[in-house]
Design a protein around this motif. Structure first.
Motif, PDB file in Angstrom:
ATOM      1  N   LYS A  30     -43.278  16.851  22.251  1.00 37.15           N
ATOM      2  CA  LYS A  30     -44.290  16.365  23.199  1.00 37.15           C
ATOM      3  C   LYS A  30     -45.614  16.234  22.464  1.00 37.15           C
ATOM      4  N   PRO A  31     -46.478  15.316  22.801  1.00 39.30           N
ATOM      5  CA  PRO A  31     -46.275  14.336  23.857  1.00 39.30           C
ATOM      6  C   PRO A  31     -45.229  13.309  23.462  1.00 39.30           C
ATOM      7  N   SER A  32     -44.665  12.677  24.474  1.00 36.51           N
ATOM      8  CA  SER A  32     -43.603  11.700  24.278  1.00 36.51           C
ATOM      9  C   SER A  32     -44.213  10.327  23.993  1.00 36.51           C
ATOM     10  N   TYR A  33     -43.844   9.759  22.848  1.00 40.00           N
ATOM     11  CA  TYR A  33     -44.293   8.411  22.500  1.00 40.00           C
ATOM     12  C   TYR A  33     -43.082   7.502  22.396  1.00 40.00           C
ATOM     13  N   THR A  34     -43.206   6.299  22.898  1.00 42.22           N
ATOM     14  CA  THR A  34     -42.108   5.334  22.891  1.00 42.22           C
ATOM     15  C   THR A  34     -41.580   5.102  21.484  1.00 42.22           C
ATOM     16  N   ILE A  35     -42.464   5.003  20.506  1.00 43.61           N
ATOM     17  CA  ILE A  35     -42.017   4.758  19.133  1.00 43.61           C
ATOM     18  C   ILE A  35     -41.097   5.878  18.657  1.00 43.61           C
ATOM     19  N   ASN A  36     -41.397   7.125  19.010  1.00 41.26           N
ATOM     20  CA  ASN A  36     -40.549   8.242  18.595  1.00 41.26           C
ATOM     21  C   ASN A  36     -39.176   8.168  19.258  1.00 41.26           C
ATOM     22  N   THR A  37     -39.170   7.785  20.513  1.00 41.70           N
ATOM     23  CA  THR A  37     -37.899   7.644  21.228  1.00 41.70           C
ATOM     24  C   THR A  37     -37.056   6.547  20.597  1.00 41.70           C
ATOM     25  N   LEU A  38     -37.683   5.414  20.289  1.00 37.63           N
ATOM     26  CA  LEU A  38     -36.945   4.300  19.696  1.00 37.63           C
ATOM     27  C   LEU A  38     -36.404   4.651  18.313  1.00 37.63           C
ATOM     28  N   VAL A  39     -37.182   5.349  17.501  1.00 35.16           N
ATOM     29  CA  VAL A  39     -36.720   5.778  16.177  1.00 35.16           C
ATOM     30  C   VAL A  39     -35.531   6.720  16.326  1.00 35.16           C
ATOM     31  N   HIS A  40     -35.644   7.657  17.244  1.00 37.44           N
ATOM     32  CA  HIS A  40     -34.541   8.605  17.481  1.00 37.44           C
ATOM     33  C   HIS A  40     -33.280   7.877  17.941  1.00 37.44           C
ATOM     34  N   LEU A  41     -33.422   6.933  18.862  1.00 40.44           N
ATOM     35  CA  LEU A  41     -32.271   6.172  19.349  1.00 40.44           C
ATOM     36  C   LEU A  41     -31.618   5.373  18.222  1.00 40.44           C
ATOM     37  N   HIS A  42     -32.436   4.775  17.370  1.00 44.71           N
ATOM     38  CA  HIS A  42     -31.904   4.001  16.250  1.00 44.71           C
ATOM     39  C   HIS A  42     -31.132   4.907  15.277  1.00 44.71           C
ATOM     40  N   GLU A  43     -31.654   6.107  15.040  1.00 49.09           N
ATOM     41  CA  GLU A  43     -30.968   7.043  14.146  1.00 49.09           C
ATOM     42  C   GLU A  43     -29.650   7.518  14.753  1.00 49.09           C
ATOM     43  N   LYS A  44     -29.653   7.757  16.042  1.00 49.34           N
ATOM     44  CA  LYS A  44     -28.464   8.281  16.716  1.00 49.34           C
ATOM     45  C   LYS A  44     -27.415   7.198  16.964  1.00 49.34           C
ATOM     46  N   PHE A  45     -27.878   5.974  17.213  1.00 47.60           N
ATOM     47  CA  PHE A  45     -26.977   4.851  17.525  1.00 47.60           C
ATOM     48  C   PHE A  45     -27.341   3.642  16.652  1.00 47.60           C
ATOM     49  N   PRO A  46     -27.074   3.714  15.349  1.00 49.07           N
ATOM     50  CA  PRO A  46     -27.512   2.647  14.439  1.00 49.07           C
ATOM     51  C   PRO A  46     -26.881   1.282  14.695  1.00 49.07           C
ATOM     52  N   ASP A  47     -25.762   1.236  15.382  1.00 48.09           N
ATOM     53  CA  ASP A  47     -25.101  -0.044  15.647  1.00 48.09           C
ATOM     54  C   ASP A  47     -25.558  -0.692  16.959  1.00 48.09           C
ATOM     55  N   HIS A  48     -26.453  -0.055  17.663  1.00 47.01           N
ATOM     56  CA  HIS A  48     -26.939  -0.590  18.939  1.00 47.01           C
ATOM     57  C   HIS A  48     -28.320  -1.214  18.778  1.00 47.01           C
ATOM     58  N   GLU A  49     -28.599  -2.159  19.638  1.00 49.90           N
ATOM     59  CA  GLU A  49     -29.927  -2.772  19.685  1.00 49.90           C
ATOM     60  C   GLU A  49     -30.621  -2.284  20.947  1.00 49.90           C
ATOM     61  N   PHE A  50     -31.855  -1.848  20.810  1.00 51.73           N
ATOM     62  CA  PHE A  50     -32.619  -1.356  21.948  1.00 51.73           C
ATOM     63  C   PHE A  50     -33.820  -2.255  22.184  1.00 51.73           C
ATOM     64  N   VAL A  51     -34.045  -2.570  23.436  1.00 55.81           N
ATOM     65  CA  VAL A  51     -35.201  -3.363  23.839  1.00 55.81           C
ATOM     66  C   VAL A  51     -35.993  -2.559  24.863  1.00 55.81           C
ATOM     67  N   LEU A  52     -37.239  -2.928  25.027  1.00 53.98           N
ATOM     68  CA  LEU A  52     -38.066  -2.321  26.070  1.00 53.98           C
ATOM     69  C   LEU A  52     -38.150  -3.289  27.240  1.00 53.98           C
ATOM     70  N   ILE A  53     -38.244  -2.740  28.417  1.00 56.43           N
ATOM     71  CA  ILE A  53     -38.487  -3.530  29.618  1.00 56.43           C
ATOM     72  C   ILE A  53     -39.765  -2.982  30.225  1.00 56.43           C
ATOM     73  N   MET A  54     -40.706  -3.864  30.499  1.00 54.66           N
ATOM     74  CA  MET A  54     -41.965  -3.421  31.099  1.00 54.66           C
ATOM     75  C   MET A  54     -42.552  -4.520  31.958  1.00 54.66           C
ATOM     76  N   GLY A  55     -43.437  -4.122  32.824  1.00 57.19           N
ATOM     77  CA  GLY A  55     -44.174  -5.086  33.618  1.00 57.19           C
ATOM     78  C   GLY A  55     -45.313  -5.664  32.804  1.00 57.19           C
ATOM     79  N   SER A  56     -45.730  -6.876  33.153  1.00 54.74           N
ATOM     80  CA  SER A  56     -46.817  -7.502  32.400  1.00 54.74           C
ATOM     81  C   SER A  56     -48.124  -6.730  32.539  1.00 54.74           C
TER      82      SER A  56
END
Length: 141
Positions: A30-56
């Protein structure tokens, strides 16, 4: 708190199998930053593609996010239109994809404010989410 928000997401998803709840951020520093989450996801699931969804509306302040340039370098962002927000400086960025969706003036802020004002929001939320918010007296004065 985080666990109550998690409960609300779980209630909203219900048994819909195309959306999965993730608790991955609960194990990150903590604090939770999106970049840290995305890096962790990429390390854990290297064959997957992750995108963000957000409102404008969130895209409008995206330049303030930690390491937003790295997010844009490695991830696409799908943007849901919000009234009054056209994407600002990011509207023509190649990693930004605006969805073609109807404009709805409905947001978590709108719902919280409506509850505070004593308005009935039961038809704006999944039934189980409404019942939980009501039972826990969230956002009431």
């Amino acid at each position: 708190n985080d666990y109550q928000r998690l409960q609300l997401v779980e209630l909203a998803i219900g048994d819909y199998r195309k959306i999965k709840l993730s608790k991955i951020e609960f194990g990150l520093p903590k604090p939770s930053y999106t970049i840290n989450t995305l890096v962790h996801l990429h390390e854990k699931f290297p064959d997957h593609e992750f995108v963000l969804i957000m409102g404008s509306d969130n895209l409008h302040t995206f330049h303030k996010w930690k390491n937003y340039e790295q997010i844009l370098k490695h991830h696409q962002i799908y943007v849901y239109p919000r009234p009054g927000y056209d994407g600002g400086d990011f509207k023509n960025h190649p990693q930004i994809k605006f969805t073609q969706a109807p404009l709805m003036e409905l947001s978590s802020t709108f719902i919280r404010n409506a509850i505070k004002a004593g308005k009935d929001v039961r038809f704006m939320l999944p039934e189980k989410v409404f019942n939980y918010l009501d039972e826990m007296n969230f956002y009431k004065r």
